[in-house]
Design an enzyme around this catalytic site. Structure first.
Site, PDB file in Angstrom:
ATOM      1  N   CYS A   1       0.933  -1.187  -0.073  1.00  0.00           N
ATOM      2  CA  CYS A   1       0.038   0.033   0.082  1.00  0.00           C
ATOM      3  C   CYS A   1       0.889   1.242   0.088  1.00  0.00           C
ATOM      4  O   CYS A   1       0.329   2.352  -0.323  1.00  0.00           O
ATOM      5  CB  CYS A   1      -0.883   0.025   1.042  1.00  0.00           C
ATOM      6  SG  CYS A   1       0.018  -0.161   2.719  1.00  0.00           S
TER       7      CYS A   1
ATOM      8  N   ASP B   1       2.366   2.736   2.511  1.00  0.00           N
ATOM      9  CA  ASP B   1       2.278   3.457   3.935  1.00  0.00           C
ATOM     10  C   ASP B   1       3.346   3.351   4.695  1.00  0.00           C
ATOM     11  O   ASP B   1       3.982   2.314   4.595  1.00  0.00           O
ATOM     12  CB  ASP B   1       1.143   2.998   4.553  1.00  0.00           C
ATOM     13  CG  ASP B   1      -0.332   3.163   4.047  1.00  0.00           C
ATOM     14  OD1 ASP B   1      -0.107   3.859   2.734  1.00  0.00           O
ATOM     15  OD2 ASP B   1      -1.406   2.927   4.464  1.00  0.00           O
TER      16      ASP B   1
ATOM     17  N   CYS C   1      -2.693   5.346   5.548  1.00  0.00           N
ATOM     18  CA  CYS C   1      -4.349   5.336   5.507  1.00  0.00           C
ATOM     19  C   CYS C   1      -4.983   5.453   6.794  1.00  0.00           C
ATOM     20  O   CYS C   1      -3.916   5.749   7.900  1.00  0.00           O
ATOM     21  CB  CYS C   1      -4.801   3.982   5.095  1.00  0.00           C
ATOM     22  SG  CYS C   1      -4.447   2.655   6.346  1.00  0.00           S
TER      23      CYS C   1
ATOM     24  N   CYS D   1      -2.720  -3.008   8.863  1.00  0.00           N
ATOM     25  CA  CYS D   1      -2.192  -1.641   9.101  1.00  0.00           C
ATOM     26  C   CYS D   1      -1.970  -1.495  10.625  1.00  0.00           C
ATOM     27  O   CYS D   1      -1.023  -0.732  10.956  1.00  0.00           O
ATOM     28  CB  CYS D   1      -3.498  -0.392   9.036  1.00  0.00           C
ATOM     29  SG  CYS D   1      -4.366  -0.910   7.427  1.00  0.00           S
TER      30      CYS D   1
HETATM   31 FE1  FES Z   1      -1.783  -0.229   4.367  1.00  0.00          FE
HETATM   32 FE2  FES Z   1      -3.459   0.861   5.973  1.00  0.00          FE
HETATM   33  S1  FES Z   1      -3.736   0.243   3.882  1.00  0.00           S
HETATM   34  S2  FES Z   1      -1.329   0.465   6.233  1.00  0.00           S
END
Ligand code: FES
Length: 146
Positions: A33, A35, A58, A102
């Protein structure tokens, strides 16, 4: 879909920021993602005196880091290392299954920072046994415990 606690910690995250003279810094990322989570620690007598985070990610990652910092503030390093992503998610009254990874980021950021602290101070902690610092290639989506 999201609990009130998730929404609260997302819209009003606690302990956001950076500690300039931090005793330990940890950074982890999720390549899928994209992040990134960074945590800064002040540590005294093996106790978390202060912890701040910066999360480029996110809402669930922001809520997880906010909750995780609250849960380990004032705790011993051993207690901080024992914090699981499940405990973070539970403290948030749950995360949707697709967002559990996450919370893994928060657990990993704490471990990564304390690993940094252990390296800098030549210390060993039970909770870091077998820990390998992140290389950036990890896929936290596969690490989620259901
Ligand atoms: Fe990957 Fe939240 S979508 S950390």
């Amino acid at each position: 879909m999201y609990s009130e606690k998730v929404m609260d910690h997302f819209t009003n995250p606690r302990n956001v920021g950076e500690i300039k003279d931090a005793d330990a810094v940890g950074q982890v990322g999720n390549p899928k993602c994209g992040d990134i989570m960074k945590m800064y620690f002040k540590i005294e007598n093996d106790t978390v005196k202060d912890v701040k985070f910066k999360t480029f990610g996110c809402g669930s990652a922001i809520a997880s880091s906010s909750m995780a910092t609250e849960l380990i503030m004032g705790k011993t390093i051993d207690e901080a290392l024992a914090l699981s992503n499940k405990a973070v998610a539970e403290a948030l009254d749950g995360l949707p299954a697709a967002k559990m990874h996450c919370s893994v980021l928060a657990e990993e950021a704490i471990k990564s920072a304390i690993y940094d602290y252990a390296q800098r101070n030549n210390k060993e902690y039970e909770g870091l046994k077998g820990y390998k610092p992140p290389t950036g290639d990890e896929d936290h989506h596969d690490l989620v415990e259901e």
